[in-house]
Design an enzyme around this catalytic site. Structure first.
Site, PDB file in Angstrom:
ATOM      1  N   GLY A  27       0.818  -1.215   0.000  1.00 26.51           N
ATOM      2  CA  GLY A  27       0.000   0.000   0.000  1.00 26.51           C
ATOM      3  C   GLY A  27       0.849   1.260   0.000  1.00 26.51           C
ATOM      4  O   GLY A  27       1.960   1.283   0.531  1.00 26.51           O
ATOM      5  N   ARG A  81       1.011  -5.652  -4.852  1.00 28.46           N
ATOM      6  CA  ARG A  81       0.973  -6.531  -3.684  1.00 28.46           C
ATOM      7  C   ARG A  81       1.479  -7.947  -3.977  1.00 28.46           C
ATOM      8  O   ARG A  81       1.287  -8.853  -3.177  1.00 28.46           O
ATOM      9  CB  ARG A  81      -0.455  -6.605  -3.130  1.00 28.46           C
ATOM     10  CG  ARG A  81      -0.920  -5.318  -2.468  1.00 28.46           C
ATOM     11  CD  ARG A  81      -1.986  -5.568  -1.437  1.00 28.46           C
ATOM     12  NE  ARG A  81      -2.424  -4.332  -0.820  1.00 28.46           N
ATOM     13  CZ  ARG A  81      -1.800  -3.762   0.218  1.00 28.46           C
ATOM     14  NH1 ARG A  81      -0.740  -4.328   0.749  1.00 28.46           N
ATOM     15  NH2 ARG A  81      -2.264  -2.637   0.729  1.00 28.46           N
ATOM     16  N   LYS A 102       7.958   0.527   5.773  1.00 27.09           N
ATOM     17  CA  LYS A 102       6.870   1.380   5.263  1.00 27.09           C
ATOM     18  C   LYS A 102       5.523   0.785   5.607  1.00 27.09           C
ATOM     19  O   LYS A 102       5.345  -0.417   5.485  1.00 27.09           O
ATOM     20  CB  LYS A 102       7.007   1.448   3.736  1.00 27.09           C
ATOM     21  CG  LYS A 102       5.850   2.069   3.014  1.00 27.09           C
ATOM     22  CD  LYS A 102       5.158   1.139   1.982  1.00 27.09           C
ATOM     23  CE  LYS A 102       4.470  -0.039   2.577  1.00 27.09           C
ATOM     24  NZ  LYS A 102       3.514  -0.730   1.721  1.00 27.09           N
ATOM     25  N   THR A 103       4.607   1.517   6.081  1.00 30.38           N
ATOM     26  CA  THR A 103       3.174   1.205   6.119  1.00 30.38           C
ATOM     27  C   THR A 103       2.457   2.225   6.991  1.00 30.38           C
ATOM     28  O   THR A 103       2.913   2.518   8.116  1.00 30.38           O
ATOM     29  CB  THR A 103       2.812  -0.218   6.609  1.00 30.38           C
ATOM     30  OG1 THR A 103       1.399  -0.285   6.766  1.00 30.38           O
ATOM     31  CG2 THR A 103       3.425  -0.630   7.930  1.00 30.38           C
ATOM     32  N   ASP A 143       5.183  -8.082   5.222  1.00 33.37           N
ATOM     33  CA  ASP A 143       5.291  -9.161   4.233  1.00 33.37           C
ATOM     34  C   ASP A 143       6.441  -8.904   3.260  1.00 33.37           C
ATOM     35  O   ASP A 143       7.198  -9.822   2.926  1.00 33.37           O
ATOM     36  CB  ASP A 143       3.986  -9.284   3.421  1.00 33.37           C
ATOM     37  CG  ASP A 143       2.937 -10.070   4.201  1.00 33.37           C
ATOM     38  OD1 ASP A 143       3.311 -10.728   5.209  1.00 33.37           O
ATOM     39  OD2 ASP A 143       1.755 -10.020   3.826  1.00 33.37           O
ATOM     40  N   ASP A 145      -0.081   1.696   8.475  1.00 34.31           N
ATOM     41  CA  ASP A 145      -0.705   0.970   9.588  1.00 34.31           C
ATOM     42  C   ASP A 145       0.108   1.039  10.882  1.00 34.31           C
ATOM     43  O   ASP A 145      -0.416   0.774  11.960  1.00 34.31           O
ATOM     44  CB  ASP A 145      -0.916  -0.502   9.222  1.00 34.31           C
ATOM     45  CG  ASP A 145      -1.936  -0.672   8.106  1.00 34.31           C
ATOM     46  OD1 ASP A 145      -2.473   0.354   7.632  1.00 34.31           O
ATOM     47  OD2 ASP A 145      -2.197  -1.821   7.712  1.00 34.31           O
TER      48      ASP A 145
END
Ligand code: FBP
Length: 556
Positions: A81, A145, A202-203, A176, A205
């Site tokens: 993402g 992804r 990175k994320t 992941d 979330d």
């Protein structure tokens, strides 16, 4: 070609501050961090998967005598993402490679990891980066992804890096993607390939954390964008005094975003998935908790409010979790029931069929859900047949169940207020925002650090910057050993060696602060309006790191 706004053009001129250890790269080198040897603690399974990497410890920077570097050939990929700051990682990487040796070459893989598998790339130059510095988005290269998982995919990746004669491959991604980075690093070593693999955290979330990965990039910008929106909505609630806003916040599993936004905005209620899971709460219990809040506020004449719901909550509710797991095994993508369901013409037929297959408890939970949610549960499935939890409109589900519950309470005379609610989803709008100063600086330094790790021939590491709650001049650069972050986890019935997702720590100081404050926020309207991300003005406004970081570092 897109046209830049005046603010975007202004941001092109922003010069990220370089942390002191990364200013003179030619005199910087690494040494093992002083830490207890982790090697023996790793399970046999992990040692088996990573025989070449298992001994790697975290590394820190040290000053050295000047070490010249031969021209480097490096590939970079954006994975998963979008998160604000990706373009700055690439800019930092590019600038650092040029400083290390101005004949170095940077290649960008297109469309995410599939670009590596399919050998699809472009060469990045100073000119091609010119319009991307300090800008949001991942559109310079695109993302994807796809995972590099199978032996064929590993083999194609090996072939790709060998054909391009890469000294290094930088994988910018979440848990992941960094799991894949670790597997690739090991695979390259096993095949005597000299390409070094380095990950970048990175994320939005916020769930990629360890002892030295304090926060992944993108989290700060995303939370600031959401907090701006929530703060404005809260002010609307306070002004009109007629709506309850049920706001769902992105974050696939962990509730870090919700916790950070709650600390910034002070809503009347913020649900934290990890707490709900620890308390083994059911959907009905959460509905009762929200209804209690609405009833309490109604007694004070307040028929409005703001409720934050993390996207991942759905999988933390014990009964819904059990239902989803039962549905997942019933509706395997190649299974009989899935085919049967596809052949059925009407919604009613499909729902009745599923109901007939479920065990008593799961059936009860299923029937509690409104029809549109039931359909989302059985229809929106990923290629493996799993429910796509991100697509379930939990904000609508909770809103309608609370409405039902309040009607019952009204009939019993235990609630006399008015209830009118608006569901809102804060999601995609924050991932590609112009990066905050925090993310712009952080990412640029992560890119420089990734270049240095490759120049110093380090593989199987994640670029890590620590001391992030402090000003940039106090930040430190290190390499986090990927293998030390691995653990064994059961996924789709198989044990897999993966990077552990960091959930909200209920014993940690950010949650502690939140739980101390939330009681007061229920009835008092102590909403705080953080406003849009600022790029000009006093440092405490433009450079502020996330509250979560300040609290973790005891700066607040
Ligand atoms: P990453 O962890 O890959 O950065 O993605 C985070 C995220 O934005 C989640 O918050 C959200 O659930 C998901 O991506 C949405 O994914 P998609 O873009 O595939 O709809």
């Amino acid at each position: 070609m897109f046209e830049l706004s005046p603010l975007q053009r202004e941001r092109l001129g922003f010069k990220p501050e370089i942390l002191p250890e990364l200013i003179d790269l030619l005199t910087a080198d690494f040494e093992d961090a002083i830490q207890p040897k982790q090697e023996n603690k790793k399970s046999e399974e992990i040692k088996l998967h990573f025989p070449h990497l298992t001994h790697l410890a975290d590394i820190i920077l040290k000053k050295n005598e000047l070490k010249k570097v031969a021209p480097l050939r490096v590939g970079v990929v954006l994975s998963g993402g979008q998160a604000a700051g990706g373009h700055n990682v690439i800019s930092g990487l590019f600038d650092a490679l040029s400083e290390l040796n101005n004949e170095s070459t940077l290649f960008g893989f297109l469309g995410g990891p599939l670009g590596i598998i399919k050998n699809s790339y472009c060469e990045l130059t100073r000119d091609s980066l010119e319009l991307f510095r300090n800008q949001g988005g991942f559109d310079l290269l695109g993302s994807g992804r796809d995972k590099i998982e199978t032996q064929e995919q590993f083999a194609s990746s090996l072939q790709c890096v060998q054909t391009l004669k890469l000294d290094g491959l930088v994988i910018i991604g979440g848990d992941d993607s960094n799991t894949n980075a670790c597997h690739l690093a090991e695979f390259f070593l096993q095949h005597s390939c000299h390409t070094k693999v380095v990950g970048v955290p990175k994320t939005i979330d916020g769930d990629l954390q360890s002892d030295i990965i304090e926060i992944p990039f993108g989290f700060d910008t995303a939370c600031k964008v959401y907090s701006e929106t929530i703060g404005n909505i809260a002010r609307d609630a306070l002004s009109a005094k007629k709506y309850y806003y049920f706001i769902k916040l992105m974050g696939r599993s962990a509730s870090h975003i919700t916790l950070e936004c709650a600390l910034q905005v002070r809503p009347n209620l913020a649900l934290i998935g990890e707490e709900i899971f620890e308390k083994k709460m059911t959907l009905a219990q959460v509905v009762a908790e929200i209804s209690d809040l609405v009833a309490e506020r109604a007694k004070q004449g307040k028929n409005y409010g703001v409720i934050l719901i993390p996207e991942g909550i759905i999988e933390f509710l014990v009964d819904i979790r059990a239902l989803i797991s039962e549905l997942n095994s019933l509706l395997l993508s190649d299974g009989l029931h899935s085919k049967k369901l596809n052949e059925m013409k009407t919604k009613a037929e499909k729902l009745a069929h599923i109901e007939s297959l479920l065990h008593a408890q799961a059936k009860l939970t299923f029937t509690l859900c409104p029809e549109e949610i039931q359909l989302q549960l059985i229809q929106d499935r990923d290629p493996h047949g799993n429910v796509q939890v991100a697509k379930i409109e939990t904000e609508r589900l909770l809103q309608s169940l609370v409405e039902e519950e309040l009607k019952k309470r009204k009939a019993l005379g235990t609630y006399t207020g008015k209830f009118s609610a608006q569901p809102i989803f804060c999601g995609y709008e924050a991932r590609c925002a112009l990066p905050s100063n925090f993310d712009a600086n952080y990412c640029y330094n992560l890119g420089r650090l990734a270049a240095l790790l490759i120049a110093r021939k380090k593989t199987g590491y994640m670029a890590a910057v620590t001391n992030l709650a402090k000003p940039v001049h106090s930040w430190r650069a290190c390499g986090a050993s990927l293998v030390q972050m691995m653990h064994c986890e059961e996924r789709s019935g198989k044990v897999k060696v993966v990077l552990k997702k960091a959930l909200v720590d209920l014993a940690g100081s950010p949650f502690h602060k939140f739980s101390q404050k939330r009681q007061g926020w229920r009835l008092d309207d102590s909403y705080s309006q953080s406003g849009p991300i600022q790029f000009f003005g006093p440092s405490e406004v433009v450079d502020a790191p996330p509250q979560t970081l300040l609290l973790k570092s005891y700066v607040l």
